[in-house]
Design an enzyme around this catalytic site. Sequence first.
Site, PDB file in Angstrom:
ATOM      1  N   ASN A  33      17.841 -23.383  -3.457  1.00 58.20           N
ATOM      2  CA  ASN A  33      17.218 -24.443  -4.248  1.00 58.20           C
ATOM      3  C   ASN A  33      17.601 -25.768  -3.595  1.00 58.20           C
ATOM      4  O   ASN A  33      18.681 -25.877  -3.026  1.00 58.20           O
ATOM      5  CB  ASN A  33      17.739 -24.392  -5.693  1.00 58.20           C
ATOM      6  CG  ASN A  33      16.879 -25.216  -6.624  1.00 58.20           C
ATOM      7  OD1 ASN A  33      15.760 -24.830  -6.952  1.00 58.20           O
ATOM      8  ND2 ASN A  33      17.381 -26.360  -7.046  1.00 58.20           N
ATOM      9  N   ILE A  74       8.164 -23.548  -6.323  1.00 56.99           N
ATOM     10  CA  ILE A  74       8.567 -24.923  -6.610  1.00 56.99           C
ATOM     11  C   ILE A  74       7.352 -25.666  -7.141  1.00 56.99           C
ATOM     12  O   ILE A  74       6.246 -25.119  -7.157  1.00 56.99           O
ATOM     13  CB  ILE A  74       9.119 -25.618  -5.336  1.00 56.99           C
ATOM     14  CG1 ILE A  74       8.081 -25.601  -4.209  1.00 56.99           C
ATOM     15  CG2 ILE A  74      10.398 -24.925  -4.883  1.00 56.99           C
ATOM     16  CD1 ILE A  74       8.563 -26.264  -2.919  1.00 56.99           C
ATOM     17  N   ALA A  76       4.099 -27.596  -7.685  1.00 53.94           N
ATOM     18  CA  ALA A  76       2.924 -27.745  -6.820  1.00 53.94           C
ATOM     19  C   ALA A  76       2.783 -29.204  -6.401  1.00 53.94           C
ATOM     20  O   ALA A  76       3.260 -30.108  -7.082  1.00 53.94           O
ATOM     21  CB  ALA A  76       1.682 -27.276  -7.561  1.00 53.94           C
ATOM     22  N   SER A 128       0.831 -14.846 -12.316  1.00 53.00           N
ATOM     23  CA  SER A 128       0.636 -15.103 -13.746  1.00 53.00           C
ATOM     24  C   SER A 128       1.558 -14.229 -14.571  1.00 53.00           C
ATOM     25  O   SER A 128       1.894 -13.116 -14.171  1.00 53.00           O
ATOM     26  CB  SER A 128      -0.810 -14.828 -14.149  1.00 53.00           C
ATOM     27  OG  SER A 128      -0.941 -15.043 -15.545  1.00 53.00           O
ATOM     28  N   GLY A 129       1.914 -14.769 -15.738  1.00 51.00           N
ATOM     29  CA  GLY A 129       2.730 -13.986 -16.667  1.00 51.00           C
ATOM     30  C   GLY A 129       3.910 -14.749 -17.221  1.00 51.00           C
ATOM     31  O   GLY A 129       4.653 -14.228 -18.041  1.00 51.00           O
ATOM     32  N   LYS A 183      -6.344 -17.397  -9.109  1.00 50.80           N
ATOM     33  CA  LYS A 183      -5.374 -17.776 -10.149  1.00 50.80           C
ATOM     34  C   LYS A 183      -5.873 -18.997 -10.925  1.00 50.80           C
ATOM     35  O   LYS A 183      -5.741 -19.072 -12.150  1.00 50.80           O
ATOM     36  CB  LYS A 183      -4.000 -18.067  -9.530  1.00 50.80           C
ATOM     37  CG  LYS A 183      -2.986 -18.625 -10.530  1.00 50.80           C
ATOM     38  CD  LYS A 183      -2.630 -17.616 -11.587  1.00 50.80           C
ATOM     39  CE  LYS A 183      -1.974 -18.084 -12.846  1.00 50.80           C
ATOM     40  NZ  LYS A 183      -1.147 -19.220 -12.944  1.00 50.80           N
ATOM     41  N   HIS A 186      -8.453 -17.884 -13.278  1.00 55.28           N
ATOM     42  CA  HIS A 186      -7.737 -17.136 -14.324  1.00 55.28           C
ATOM     43  C   HIS A 186      -7.255 -18.124 -15.389  1.00 55.28           C
ATOM     44  O   HIS A 186      -7.403 -17.900 -16.593  1.00 55.28           O
ATOM     45  CB  HIS A 186      -6.549 -16.377 -13.719  1.00 55.28           C
ATOM     46  CG  HIS A 186      -5.506 -15.949 -14.709  1.00 55.28           C
ATOM     47  ND1 HIS A 186      -4.611 -16.836 -15.284  1.00 55.28           N
ATOM     48  CD2 HIS A 186      -5.221 -14.743 -15.257  1.00 55.28           C
ATOM     49  CE1 HIS A 186      -3.819 -16.192 -16.135  1.00 55.28           C
ATOM     50  NE2 HIS A 186      -4.178 -14.921 -16.130  1.00 55.28           N
ATOM     51  N   ASN A 187      -6.678 -19.227 -14.942  1.00 56.76           N
ATOM     52  CA  ASN A 187      -6.175 -20.210 -15.899  1.00 56.76           C
ATOM     53  C   ASN A 187      -7.309 -20.866 -16.676  1.00 56.76           C
ATOM     54  O   ASN A 187      -7.166 -21.158 -17.870  1.00 56.76           O
ATOM     55  CB  ASN A 187      -5.347 -21.276 -15.176  1.00 56.76           C
ATOM     56  CG  ASN A 187      -3.946 -20.795 -14.886  1.00 56.76           C
ATOM     57  OD1 ASN A 187      -3.707 -19.607 -14.748  1.00 56.76           O
ATOM     58  ND2 ASN A 187      -2.995 -21.702 -14.784  1.00 56.76           N
ATOM     59  N   GLU A 190      -8.169 -18.542 -19.207  1.00 55.98           N
ATOM     60  CA  GLU A 190      -7.059 -18.606 -20.184  1.00 55.98           C
ATOM     61  C   GLU A 190      -7.268 -19.768 -21.166  1.00 55.98           C
ATOM     62  O   GLU A 190      -7.109 -19.603 -22.384  1.00 55.98           O
ATOM     63  CB  GLU A 190      -5.748 -18.771 -19.399  1.00 55.98           C
ATOM     64  CG  GLU A 190      -4.495 -19.079 -20.196  1.00 55.98           C
ATOM     65  CD  GLU A 190      -3.306 -19.385 -19.255  1.00 55.98           C
ATOM     66  OE1 GLU A 190      -2.997 -18.573 -18.372  1.00 55.98           O
ATOM     67  OE2 GLU A 190      -2.686 -20.464 -19.430  1.00 55.98           O
ATOM     68  N   ARG A 444     -38.885 -36.697 -13.890  1.00 56.65           N
ATOM     69  CA  ARG A 444     -38.409 -36.980 -12.530  1.00 56.65           C
ATOM     70  C   ARG A 444     -39.569 -37.361 -11.621  1.00 56.65           C
ATOM     71  O   ARG A 444     -39.473 -38.242 -10.775  1.00 56.65           O
ATOM     72  CB  ARG A 444     -37.670 -35.756 -11.959  1.00 56.65           C
ATOM     73  CG  ARG A 444     -36.372 -35.454 -12.675  1.00 56.65           C
ATOM     74  CD  ARG A 444     -35.696 -34.200 -12.132  1.00 56.65           C
ATOM     75  NE  ARG A 444     -35.224 -34.366 -10.778  1.00 56.65           N
ATOM     76  CZ  ARG A 444     -35.629 -33.676  -9.724  1.00 56.65           C
ATOM     77  NH1 ARG A 444     -36.552 -32.738  -9.891  1.00 56.65           N
ATOM     78  NH2 ARG A 444     -35.157 -33.899  -8.532  1.00 56.65           N
TER      79      ARG A 444
HETATM   80  C1  6PG Z   1       0.136 -17.982 -16.235  1.00 62.71           C
HETATM   81  C2  6PG Z   1      -0.075 -19.326 -16.838  1.00 62.71           C
HETATM   82  C3  6PG Z   1       0.821 -20.321 -16.183  1.00 62.71           C
HETATM   83  C4  6PG Z   1       1.071 -21.529 -17.048  1.00 62.71           C
HETATM   84  C5  6PG Z   1      -0.062 -22.459 -17.114  1.00 62.71           C
HETATM   85  C6  6PG Z   1      -0.231 -23.161 -18.417  1.00 62.71           C
HETATM   86  O1  6PG Z   1      -0.851 -17.432 -15.803  1.00 62.71           O
HETATM   87  O2  6PG Z   1       1.264 -17.518 -16.217  1.00 62.71           O
HETATM   88  O3  6PG Z   1      -1.397 -19.720 -16.687  1.00 62.71           O
HETATM   89  O4  6PG Z   1       0.303 -20.601 -14.923  1.00 62.71           O
HETATM   90  O5  6PG Z   1       1.509 -21.185 -18.289  1.00 62.71           O
HETATM   91  O6  6PG Z   1       0.242 -23.394 -16.136  1.00 62.71           O
HETATM   92  O7  6PG Z   1      -1.121 -24.156 -18.156  1.00 62.71           O
HETATM   93  P1  6PG Z   1      -1.249 -25.470 -18.981  1.00 62.71           P
HETATM   94  O8  6PG Z   1       0.132 -26.109 -19.048  1.00 62.71           O
HETATM   95  O9  6PG Z   1      -2.206 -26.286 -18.186  1.00 62.71           O
HETATM   96  O10 6PG Z   1      -1.723 -25.066 -20.317  1.00 62.71           O
END
Ligand code: 6PG
Length: 466
Positions: A33, A74, A76, A128-129, A183, A186-187, A190, A444
């Site tokens: 670290n 770390i 982003a 993720s997770g 990913k 995915h978010n 989410e 248009r």
């Molecule tokens: C995951 C989550 C992870 C995180 C997000 C939350 O897949 O484990 O998506 O990446 O919890 O960054 O995003 P926000 O803070 O933008 O809600």
Amino acid sequence: MGKMDIGMVGMAVMGSNLALNMADHGFDVACYNYTPDLTEKVLREHPHEHMHGFFDLREFVQSLKRPRRIMLLIMAGDPVDSMIDQLMPLLEEGDIILDGGNSFFEDTIRRQKKLADAGLHYFGVGISGGEKGARNGPCIMPGGDAATYEAVRPIYEAVAARAADGEPCCAYIGTDGAGHFVKMVHNGIEYADMQLIAEAYLLLKYAGGFTNERIAAAFRQWNQGELKSFLIGITADIFAEDDEDGGQVVDKILDSAGQKGTGRWTSIEALKRGVNTSLITAACNARVMSNLWDLRRGLGQRFAAVKAHEPLGDDFAEIVRKSLYVGKIAAYAQGFALYQAAASHYGWKLDFGRIAGIFRGGCIIQADFLERITEAFQSNAQLENLMEANFFAGKIQANLDSLREVVALGVKQGLPIPAMACAIEYIDSARAAHVGANLIQAQRDYFGAHTYNRVDKEGVFHHQWN
Ligand code: 6PG
């Protein structure tokens, strides 16, 4: 001491938990670290025969087996570039840096080129997770050079979550930024999923008069059926969680949501690719509106508030459940449409069924529902939109009236349910014979001579509007 299997840079929550997960699987992990305190803390609190602390970057790098595998967990952005710059002079040809943070995929593409020019490999690895996933089995989405991936595959497949059929929730996604792109979306999904659930809660509570106890029971029941998922499960838990000062914790939390930006990136990218991800955008905007605390308070006093209602029966919960399910189909249809557009734009060979397959475990959007997405792409890899797959088309047909009823109710009662409204609008636009675009084209052509096509003749036309 023999050479280390992998190096982990970043001993905050995600890095330390993933390092411990790797160590549990017998891999010797070199831990580093940029400040020594976190490394010391992790090693003190979690002594492990396969966890080894390093406090000098050169010694850390030299401790690793070749080709060196160095994972970054770390923050982003600039910290990633800075760490790459510190590592590069210490590395040798063929060594591999793996960025496991939520980096923007365009940064990943840029960094991959930079390292390739220096004879090094770079992977953008979506993970993720959250904390528990990192420790016990996350969903892992690596993007980079396919041949080089073989050097990291054994570690990632060992530590990844397992789906119910035992498959690891980890798959090589594609070249350069593909892993981080997958990913990111995915978010975005989410965000939409969470917003739809929040709207189901608003409906149950304010239109249906449900208590927290009844809401918890509804979500618990929903988690036994076709909506079974991590997010529905934790939502059931949340409504049952008592606060030490009385009542439930959920009612003590300020009604104002944060975001770190991955959902917003997804929306921006969708606009660039010309893909409608209205539910994801609605979810971002809902968080933005939730932060306008003073405006909401001021206008709330001027405009009539939602009236209190007599508690509705469990049949209302069923209508909301069906609406949530259709909303979820629309959200995933939009997310996967973006994957398809990105695959052709960036030249990634994305396997959509496989992506849904690895989402089945470890990640935040893990759900039984994903099996159906995999099946849809397996039976038709060219599927233009998930809503066309027989299974999802049938579900939409069976539940669309519920969604329409719920959105109408929300609008009537002044409840903000933008994601559900976007879901019905998305489905209606996707199946509509008439969307009014003939008038847009006429306008248009009227003001800009932009021309139009005709329904009755081939060709491009311009009319002399008067
Ligand atoms: C995951 C989550 C992870 C995180 C997000 C939350 O897949 O484990 O998506 O990446 O919890 O960054 O995003 P926000 O803070 O933008 O809600």
